[in-house]
Write a protein that holds these residues in place. Sequence first.
Motif, short mmCIF file in Angstrom:
data_model
loop_
_atom_site.label_atom_id
_atom_site.label_comp_id
_atom_site.label_asym_id
_atom_site.label_seq_id
_atom_site.Cartn_x
_atom_site.Cartn_y
_atom_site.Cartn_z
N ASP A 122 37.84 26.57 87.25
CA ASP A 122 36.46 27.52 87.24
C ASP A 122 36.92 28.71 86.25
O ASP A 122 36.04 29.07 85.51
N THR A 123 37.90 29.32 86.65
CA THR A 123 38.41 30.49 85.95
C THR A 123 38.67 30.12 84.49
O THR A 123 38.12 30.91 83.61
N LEU A 124 39.35 28.96 84.11
CA LEU A 124 39.61 28.76 82.74
C LEU A 124 38.28 28.18 82.06
O LEU A 124 38.07 28.67 81.06
N LEU A 125 37.58 27.40 82.68
CA LEU A 125 36.12 27.34 82.18
C LEU A 125 35.26 28.22 81.82
O LEU A 125 34.54 28.26 80.81
N ALA A 126 35.38 29.40 82.46
CA ALA A 126 34.67 30.59 82.27
C ALA A 126 35.22 31.43 81.24
O ALA A 126 34.52 32.11 80.36
N ALA A 127 36.47 31.22 80.81
CA ALA A 127 37.05 31.72 79.78
C ALA A 127 37.16 31.05 78.37
O ALA A 127 37.44 31.71 77.35
N GLU A 128 37.40 29.89 78.57
CA GLU A 128 37.73 29.16 77.12
C GLU A 128 36.78 27.81 77.14
O GLU A 128 36.07 27.56 77.92
N PRO A 129 36.91 27.05 75.76
CA PRO A 129 36.19 26.10 75.81
C PRO A 129 36.72 24.75 76.63
O PRO A 129 38.04 24.99 77.01
N ALA A 130 35.90 24.14 76.94
CA ALA A 130 36.28 23.03 78.00
C ALA A 130 37.68 22.17 77.59
O ALA A 130 38.42 22.09 78.48
N ASP A 131 37.80 21.71 76.35
CA ASP A 131 38.91 20.93 75.99
C ASP A 131 40.23 21.86 76.16
O ASP A 131 41.31 21.67 76.47
N VAL A 132 40.13 23.05 75.66
CA VAL A 132 41.18 24.15 75.73
C VAL A 132 41.66 24.69 77.20
O VAL A 132 42.62 24.51 77.60
N ALA A 133 40.42 24.53 78.02
CA ALA A 133 40.72 25.18 79.33
C ALA A 133 41.30 24.01 80.08
O ALA A 133 42.09 23.95 80.92
N LEU A 134 41.07 22.64 80.04
CA LEU A 134 41.47 21.43 80.45
C LEU A 134 42.90 21.65 80.21
O LEU A 134 43.79 21.16 80.86
N ARG A 135 43.17 21.60 79.00
CA ARG A 135 44.85 21.38 78.58
C ARG A 135 45.53 22.36 79.30
O ARG A 135 46.56 22.19 79.55
N HIS A 136 45.24 23.84 79.34
CA HIS A 136 45.83 24.75 80.01
C HIS A 136 45.93 24.47 81.45
O HIS A 136 47.07 24.62 82.10
N TRP A 137 44.78 23.83 81.89
CA TRP A 137 44.67 23.52 83.57
C TRP A 137 45.76 22.23 83.58
O TRP A 137 46.60 22.33 84.64
N MET A 138 46.11 21.25 82.50
CA MET A 138 46.97 20.28 82.78
C MET A 138 48.19 20.84 83.07
O MET A 138 49.25 20.13 83.76
N ASP A 139 48.71 21.94 82.37
CA ASP A 139 50.12 22.51 82.34
C ASP A 139 50.35 23.06 83.96
O ASP A 139 51.29 22.72 84.53
N HIS A 140 49.23 23.71 84.47
CA HIS A 140 49.34 24.08 85.79
C HIS A 140 49.35 22.74 86.76
O HIS A 140 50.40 22.89 87.79
N TYR A 141 48.43 21.80 86.37
CA TYR A 141 48.57 20.63 87.33
C TYR A 141 50.21 20.23 87.37
O TYR A 141 50.84 19.65 88.27
N ALA A 142 50.88 19.90 86.27
CA ALA A 142 52.14 19.29 85.88
C ALA A 142 53.09 20.23 86.72
O ALA A 142 54.21 19.54 87.34
N VAL A 143 52.89 21.56 86.74
CA VAL A 143 53.96 22.29 87.63
C VAL A 143 53.60 22.01 89.11
O VAL A 143 54.79 21.97 89.85
N PHE A 144 52.26 21.98 89.45
CA PHE A 144 52.18 21.52 90.92
C PHE A 144 52.68 20.14 91.33
O PHE A 144 53.29 20.11 92.40
N VAL A 145 52.61 19.32 90.49
CA VAL A 145 53.07 17.96 90.90
C VAL A 145 54.85 18.19 90.80
O VAL A 145 55.45 17.62 91.73
N ALA A 146 55.27 18.84 90.01
CA ALA A 146 56.84 18.83 89.73
C ALA A 146 57.43 19.51 90.92
O ALA A 146 58.57 19.23 91.41
N THR A 147 56.63 20.54 91.56
CA THR A 147 57.21 21.35 92.61
C THR A 147 57.20 20.64 93.84
O THR A 147 57.93 20.88 94.74
N LYS A 148 56.41 19.53 93.96
CA LYS A 148 56.42 18.68 95.05
C LYS A 148 57.70 17.95 95.43
O LYS A 148 58.24 17.56 96.33
#
Length: 188
Positions: free
Chosen positions: A74-100
Amino acid sequence: MSSRPRADAARNRDKILTAARGAFASGDGSVSFDALARRAGVGVATLYRNFPNRQALVEAIYHSELDDLVTLADTLLAAEPADVALRHWMDHYAVFVATKHGMAEAFQQAVATGSIGAGETRERIRTVVGDFLSHGAAAGTLRGDIDPDDATTALLGAVLGALSSGADARQRERVLDIVVGGLRPGSA
């Protein structure tokens, strides 16, 4: 009487979660509770009062990180176009998965016992991806004909593929760029 924890108790819990996240993210999933307490700057009794065993700590970290990941969308979508926000969010998702991977054994046990629901996690991620797709389709930055479950599967495949192959951060970024590129208009 309020059921909210005291402010110092909440701070101690946050310190413990932060210290444990750091330990597990660095791959030190076997760190002792004594070492975690020292790392958090709390007594070992405080750690055990909050988390009676390693499993309870892993579950708390997992749920906290998943909540943070969902909220970040939600924070990213409020600040950036959806495609850019999604790409940034994917980086965080990748870290989330990696830390598991740093807490793989405890994580697998939590899934096996049902205290962490793999289906529930996937549904929350799918919902977030669907939100990105909806916003992007409305703005014309992402395709409107993509099923959120398909996009989630592509994302998970890309992240797990990069992890299992030992890809460095640059390769992971390139792979995630390819996933987002396939979600943009004109890529069908």
